[in-house]
Design a protein around this motif. Structure first.
Motif, PDB file in Angstrom:
ATOM      1  N   GLU A   1       0.813  -1.223   0.000  1.00 36.85           N
ATOM      2  CA  GLU A   1       0.000   0.000   0.000  1.00 36.85           C
ATOM      3  C   GLU A   1       0.849   1.277   0.000  1.00 36.85           C
ATOM      4  O   GLU A   1       0.299   2.371  -0.028  1.00 36.85           O
ATOM      5  CB  GLU A   1      -0.922   0.013   1.222  1.00 36.85           C
TER       6      GLU A   1
ATOM      7  N   GLY B   1       1.888   5.329   4.822  1.00 30.43           N
ATOM      8  CA  GLY B   1       2.522   6.551   5.306  1.00 30.43           C
ATOM      9  C   GLY B   1       2.497   6.586   6.824  1.00 30.43           C
ATOM     10  O   GLY B   1       3.056   5.719   7.479  1.00 30.43           O
TER      11      GLY B   1
ATOM     12  N   GLY C   1       3.377   0.022  -3.242  1.00 33.16           N
ATOM     13  CA  GLY C   1       2.068   0.606  -3.515  1.00 33.16           C
ATOM     14  C   GLY C   1       1.338  -0.060  -4.667  1.00 33.16           C
ATOM     15  O   GLY C   1       0.349   0.481  -5.169  1.00 33.16           O
ATOM     16  N   SER C   2       1.802  -1.230  -5.114  1.00 28.06           N
ATOM     17  CA  SER C   2       1.159  -1.859  -6.276  1.00 28.06           C
ATOM     18  C   SER C   2      -0.013  -2.758  -5.866  1.00 28.06           C
ATOM     19  O   SER C   2      -0.610  -3.423  -6.707  1.00 28.06           O
ATOM     20  CB  SER C   2       2.183  -2.633  -7.103  1.00 28.06           C
TER      21      SER C   2
ATOM     22  N   GLU D   1      -2.775   7.546   1.032  1.00 28.25           N
ATOM     23  CA  GLU D   1      -2.054   6.444   1.674  1.00 28.25           C
ATOM     24  C   GLU D   1      -2.886   5.183   1.866  1.00 28.25           C
ATOM     25  O   GLU D   1      -2.340   4.157   2.231  1.00 28.25           O
ATOM     26  CB  GLU D   1      -1.490   6.911   3.029  1.00 28.25           C
ATOM     27  N   HIS D   2      -4.187   5.236   1.622  1.00 23.74           N
ATOM     28  CA  HIS D   2      -5.006   4.043   1.872  1.00 23.74           C
ATOM     29  C   HIS D   2      -5.111   3.120   0.666  1.00 23.74           C
ATOM     30  O   HIS D   2      -5.536   1.972   0.800  1.00 23.74           O
ATOM     31  CB  HIS D   2      -6.419   4.434   2.336  1.00 23.74           C
ATOM     32  N   GLY D   3      -4.775   3.617  -0.497  1.00 29.77           N
ATOM     33  CA  GLY D   3      -4.827   2.788  -1.691  1.00 29.77           C
ATOM     34  C   GLY D   3      -6.179   2.864  -2.393  1.00 29.77           C
ATOM     35  O   GLY D   3      -7.160   3.376  -1.858  1.00 29.77           O
ATOM     36  N   VAL D   4      -6.201   2.349  -3.594  1.00 24.81           N
ATOM     37  CA  VAL D   4      -7.408   2.377  -4.432  1.00 24.81           C
ATOM     38  C   VAL D   4      -8.260   1.146  -4.115  1.00 24.81           C
ATOM     39  O   VAL D   4      -9.455   1.261  -3.818  1.00 24.81           O
ATOM     40  CB  VAL D   4      -7.022   2.388  -5.922  1.00 24.81           C
TER      41      VAL D   4
END
Lengths: 354, 496
Positions: B159, B162, B209-210, B427-430
Motif C-alpha cells: 500500500e 505513510g 504501492g502496487s 495512503e489508503h490505496g485504491v
C-alpha cells in the motif's frame, strides 16, 4: 512561457519516428552522453522544452519542464532558501533536469536525504505510442496507480521522453560544517557506518586521500552540538570540496584508466581489487580507478553482495551495468515493451535489447 | 453485498482439483475451506465490502508460496494476497472463485544490521515490532501508519503506507531497500538490493504501492534510522480552521520541517478528547500538533521558532508538552481520532484525499457546505504537513439510503481533491473502494499504460484482478454517470 512548451512538437516527432520505425536518441544538455552504453538513433533534442512551470516554496514542490537547466532550478530554489534534496551532479554546464532524473544521479547527500527518485513526485512523459501521459502529481502522498514517475528515474530514457517533472524540495540547512579525521580506510569505513545508528545530523561522508570527511548540516545548535560530540578538525573551504567531489573534478578522477562505480553495503571491508579508491556516500558508493579486467572487478564485488557500473573511459559497446538475472531481464523486456512497443527510445542505452 | 461461497457440495470439478492440489502442497491446517473458517478473511478493515473466498491458504515458506502460485497459474485461478487485513480500501477483498493467500505465518524478524542501518523481515512482521526490535540499537523504522500495532510490513509495502511522520521521513517507498517477490508464475525475484540502488529499472518503486497486483511480497529489507535524541510536541489552538491551515504554510516557510504536523477540526477534537482525555481545548475550531525532533539543543531552538510562528499566525493558545507523558497523551488523542469518532456515530466512512496545502481552506469550506446539504456530519483529521486529508463522514448504515448518500458525498470530496490538483488517495490505496475514482484521476491512455505494466508482471491477469486499476469499460460506465462541466471523460469509448 508558452513558447517554451514544445510538448506538441515532441509528440509529433515521436509519432513520426514510430511511423518510420526510426530509433531516437533523447538529448538534453549532452552533459551525460558518456554514461551508459553507446547511444543509438536519431537525436531528439529536448532542451528547448524548458522552464519552471510551478514553484511555491510553501508547498515544498517544484515542477519544471525536462529541458530546464539544472542551474536555473537551483538558482530559483536558492533564492527562496531551498534546495534539491539529492544534491545532483551536473557533469557539465548544460545539465538539464530531465537528464539528471533519467540518469538517476544523486550527490553526496544521497544516503542521508534520499536519491533523485525519492524526490520525484510526478511526471509527464511521451510513451512509445506517442501518447502524452501524466503520473503522480504535486503532492507528497499519492498512491493512486502504479508509481510510474519513480520508475522513470534511472531508466535512461528507455521508457519514454520525460516532459515535465515535479519534485519535493527542502529548506537549505541553516548551518553546515565539515569535519576531517586522518585515518586508514578501514577505520573510516567503521567511523562512517557507525554514524548511521547515531542521532547526529550528518548529510555527507566520504573518505579521500587518507582523510575521512564528515559533513554536518542542520540548525546552528544541531551542528554545534554534533561538532562537540564528534570532534575532528574543521575543513575551511568545505563547499568547494564537496562540489569538486560531486562533479568528479578532484585529481582522483583525472585518469585515463576506467572509472568504476562500486555499490556495496556501507560497512563492507576494503575490497581486494588493485587500483585507487575514493569512498563516498558513507562507504556505500565507492569509486575505483583500475586497470584490472572488468569481469574480475564484477566478480569480487558481487561476492560481497554489491554491483558495479562502468562509469567513465569504458567500452560503451560492452555491458556497462551489472547483468540482470534471467527472470528479472524478462520483466525488464516486458516493461520496456509495455511503454515502448516499437523500441524507439534510447535503444540499448542500458542493456542490449532494452 | 455479502456473497456466499459455493457450498462444498456445489463445488465444480475444477474447484475440487484446486483444493486437492493445494492439500498436496500444504498441511491440512493451512488450507481452509469451511465457511466458518473463511469468515475472518471475508473483508479487510473496509468492512462494507465482504465476500468469502473459495479457499484460504496459510503457507509458511517461500517454497510453499511458489508452489501455490504455480498451481494457481496452471489452473488459471485468481489469487488475492492478504497481510494483517488492516487495509482501508478493500484491496484484500477475496474473490469468490479465488484463493486468498494469507501471509500471517511469515512473522519472523530475520536480521537486524545496525552498521548498515537495515533490517530484513518476513512480510507478516508487524510494523511496530520492527521499531521495537531495532530499539536495542537505538534505531527505528520511520513509517508509522496509525494501525502500526497490527499492520504488517508486507501490507505496508503493498500500500506504500505513510503515517504521521511522512513529511520529514517519507513513505514506505523511501524506507525500503529490497524485496523478495514471488510472481504469478511462481518465480522468485530479488528486487532492489542491500546497497543503496540496484542495476536496471527501479522496480522497487514500481512494486511499492502496487496493491498486490504485480507479485506476492515474501521478504522485505527496510532502512532503519537512528532514534532522535529528543522529540517534543507543540499544541496550538485556533478559532478558525483557515488560520490553522495558514500556520502550517508559515512553519514551512520559516525553514522548519517538523517530524509530524497534524490538524484536527472541532468535531474531531471533541470526539478525541472525550475518548482519550488528551487535554485538547474543546472550544477550539482547530488544533495543530507540531512534533519536532533532533538533538536536544536543536529541538529547543525549533520549539522557540515554531511557537513564534504559531502565535503570529493567530493561535489562541500554544502549549508545549511538559514531559514525555504529555507528549504521548497529545499523540494518543490524535491516533485515537478514528475510534473516537466511531464512538459518537454508528458508522463512519474515512476518506483519504491529498491536496496541495494551499487549497485547504477552500476544500474544508466545500466539505462543510456539502455536510449540511447531505445532512451528514464530518470530522476532519488532516496530515497537514503533507496535505493528506482524512474527512470522516458520520452515518448510520441501518438508516435506509444513508450509506449510498455517504458514498456519493465521499466521491464528491475525492473529485474535488483531483480538481484542486491533488489525488484520490494519499495512503489508503485504491483497492476496491476508489476504483471508479481512478477514472477521474487518470485518462484512458494512462489507465491502459497501467494495465500494460500489470501484464508485464502478470500476463495472465490472475493477481488481485479487478482492483486498483479500472477497466476502460468500467470508466465508460462510470463516466456516463458523472458528466463534469458537460465533458464526458473517456470520449473515445463507445457508450451504452
Amino acid at each position: 512561457m508558452a513558447d517554451l512548451d514544445s510538448s506538441a512538437a515532441l509528440q509529433q516527432q515521436v509519432q513520426d519516428a514510430i511511423n518510420t520505425r526510426t530509433p531516437l536518441n533523447i538529448c538534453g544538455g549532452n552533459s551525460k552522453t558518456f554514461l551508459g552504453r553507446h547511444p543509438e538513433g536519431k537525436a531528439l533534442p529536448v532542451s528547448a522544452h524548458r522552464g519552471i512551470v510551478e514553484y511555491d516554496p510553501r508547498e515544498l514542490v517544484l515542477s519544471a519542464r525536462a529541458g530546464t537547466p539544472l542551474a536555473e532550478i537551483e538558482t530559483a530554489l536558492s533564492d527562496a532558501g531551498q534546495m534539491l534534496t539529492f544534491e545532483p551532479p551536473h557533469f557539465g554546464e548544460n545539465a538539464t533536469l530531465g537528464g539528471t532524473i533519467a540518469c538517476g544521479l544523486s550527490g553526496p547527500r544521497r544516503p542521508y536525504a534520499g536519491a533523485a527518485r525519492d524526490a520525484v513526485l510526478g511526471c509527464k512523459i511521451i510513451n512509445g505510442r506517442a501518447e502524452l501521459l501524466q503520473f503522480g502529481g504535486q503532492v507528497m502522498k499519492n498512491v493512486a496507480g502504479y508509481d510510474v514517475s519513480r520508475l522513470m528515474a534511472g531508466a535512461y530514457g528507455t521508457l519514454g521522453v520525460l516532459l515535465e517533472i515535479s519534485m519535493k524540495v527542502l529548506p537549505r540547512p541553516a548551518a553546515s560544517l565539515t569535519l576531517i579525521h586522518e585515518c586508514p580506510q578501514q577505520e573510516a569505513i567503521q567511523r562512517m557506518s557507525q554514524l548511521l545508528s547515531q542521532p547526529v545530523p550528518v548529510d555527507a561522508a566520504c573518505y579521500h586521500a587518507g582523510q575521512c570527511h564528515i559533513r554536518l548540516a542542520g540548525s546552528e545548535q544541531a551542528v554545534k552540538h554534533a561538532h562537540e560530540h564528534l570532534g575532528g578538525e574543521v575543513l575551511e573551504k568545505a563547499a568547494p570540496f564537496w562540489h569538486t567531489l560531486r562533479e568528479q573534478q578532484l585529481p582522483f578522477f583525472h585518469s585515463d584508466a576506467p572509472l568504476y562505480r562500486v555499490m556495496v553495503k556501507p560497512d563492507s571491508a576494503p575490497l581486494p581489487i588493485a587500483g585507487s579508491w575514493l569512498l563516498d556516500w558513507g562507504g556505500a558508493q565507492r569509486w575505483l580507478v583500475s586497470d584490472e579486467p572488468v569481469a574480475k572487478i564484477r566478480e569480487r564485488v558481487a561476492a560481497v553482495g554489491g554491483h558495479v557500473t562502468c562509469f567513465r573511459s569504458h567500452d560503451s559497446h560492452d555491458e556497462v551495468f551489472a547483468t540482470l538475472s534471467a527472470p528479472l531481464l524478462t520483466i525488464h523486456q516486458r516493461l520496456k515493451n509495455s511503454f515502448d512497443p516499437h523500441a524507439i527510445f534510447n535503444r540499448g542505452r542500458m542493456y542490449p535489447g532494452l | 453485498m455479502t456473497v456466499a461461497a459455493p457450498a462444498i457440495a456445489n463445488r465444480t470439478l475444477s474447484q475440487e482439483a484446486l483444493i486437492n492440489g493445494l492439500l498436496a502442497l500444504l498441511p491440512g491446517s493451512a488450507v481452509l475451506t469451511d465457511p466458518e473458517d473463511l469468515r475472518p478473511f471475508e473483508c479487510d478493515a473496509l468492512s462494507v465490502y465482504r465476500r468469502l473466498p473459495l479457499v484460504v491458504v496459510l503457507p509458511e515458506t517461500i517454497a510453499q508460496v511458489q508452489a501455490i502460485m504455480r498451481l494457481c497459474h496452471t489452473l488459471r485461478v485468481p489469487v488475492v494476497a492478504r497481510g494483517a487485513g488492516t487495509g482501508l480500501s478493500g484491496g484484500a477483498l477475496p474473490l469468490a472463485d479465488g484463493v486468498l493467500l494469507s501471509l500471517a505465518r511469515f512473522t519472523r524478524i530475520l536480521h537486524i544490521d545496525p552498521h548498515n542501518a537495515m533490517a530484513t523481515l518476513q512480510p507478516g512482521v508487524r510494523n511496530l515490532a520492527i521499531s521495537e526490535a531495532a530499539a536495542a540499537h537505538g534505531m527505528y523504522y520511520a513509517p508509522d501508519p496509525s494501525s502500526q500495532i497490527a499492520c504488517s510490513i508486507g501490507g505496508n509495502v503493498a500500500e506504500n503506507s505513510g503515517g504521521v511522520h511522512c513529511l520529514k521521513y517519507g513513505l514506505t517507498v523511501h524506507n525500503i531497500l529490497m524485496l523478495k517477490l514471488v510472481t504469478m508464475e511462481g518465480e522468485l525475484l530479488s528486487i532492489g538490493s542491500e546497497t543503496l540502488d540496484s542495476p536496471g529499472y527501479d522496480l522497487l518503486a514500481l512494486l511499492t504501492g502496487s496493491e498486490g497486483m504485480l507479485g506476492i511480497i515474501v521478504e522485505v529489507t527496510v532502512k532503519l534510522l537512528a532514534r532522535p535524541e529528543r522529540a517534543q510536541v507543540v499544541l496550538a489552538a485556533f478559532d478558525d480552521v483557515v488560520k490553522a491551515g495558514e500556520a502550517v504554510g508559515a512553519i514551512i516557510a520559516a525553514g522548519i520541517i517538523p517530524a509530524g504536523l497534524e490538524m484536527m477540526d472541532r468535531l474531531a477534537i471533541q470526539a478525541a478528547e472525550d475518548f482519550a482525555h488528551a487535554g485538547y481545548p474543546r472550544d477550539a475550531e482547530a488544533i495543530l500538533l507540531c512534533e519536532l525532533d533532533g538533538s536536544n539543543a536543536e529541538v529547543s531552538e525549533y520549539i522557540m521558532a515554531v511557537r513564534r510562528v504559531l502565535t503570529q499566525s493567530g493561535a489562541t493558545e500554544v502549549r508545549t508538552a511538559v514531559d514525555e507523558a504529555e507528549r504521548q497523551l497529545f499523540w494518543k488523542g490524535r491516533k485515537s481520532a478514528f475510534p473516537a469518532v466511531g464512538r459518537i456515530s454508528p458508522d463512519y466512512y474515512c476518506m483519504d484525499g491529498t491536496i496541495p496545502r494551499r487549497q485547504l481552506p477552500q476544500v474544508l469550506r466545500q466539505i462543510s457546505q456539502w455536510s449540511q446539504e447531505y445532512g451528514l456530519a464530518v470530522a476532519n483529521v488532516f496530515h497537514a504537513g503533507d496535505g493528506n486529508l482524512h474527512p470522516l463522514i458520520l452515518f448510520d448504515a441501518n438508516k435506509p439510503g444513508e450509506l449510498a448518500r455517504t458514498e456519493e458525498f465521499g466521491r464528491r470530496i475525492l473529485q474535488l481533491c483531483v480538481e484542486v490538483g491533488g489525488t484520490i488517495t494519499g495512503e489508503h490505496g485504491v483497492g476496491m473502494e476508489k476504483i471508479d475514482q481512478m477514472c477521474s484521476q487518470f485518462r484512458s491512455a494512462e489507465l491502459s499504460q497501467f494495465h500494460a505494466v500489470k501484464a508485464a508482471f502478470d500476463p495472465a491477469g490472475l493477481l488481485n484482478p479487478g482492483k486498483a486499476v479500472p477497466t476502460l469499460q468500467r470508466c465508460a460506465e462510470f463516466g456516463a454517470m458523472h458528466v463534469h462541466h458537460g465533458q464526458l471523460s473517456h470520449p473515445e469509448l463507445e457508450r451504452y
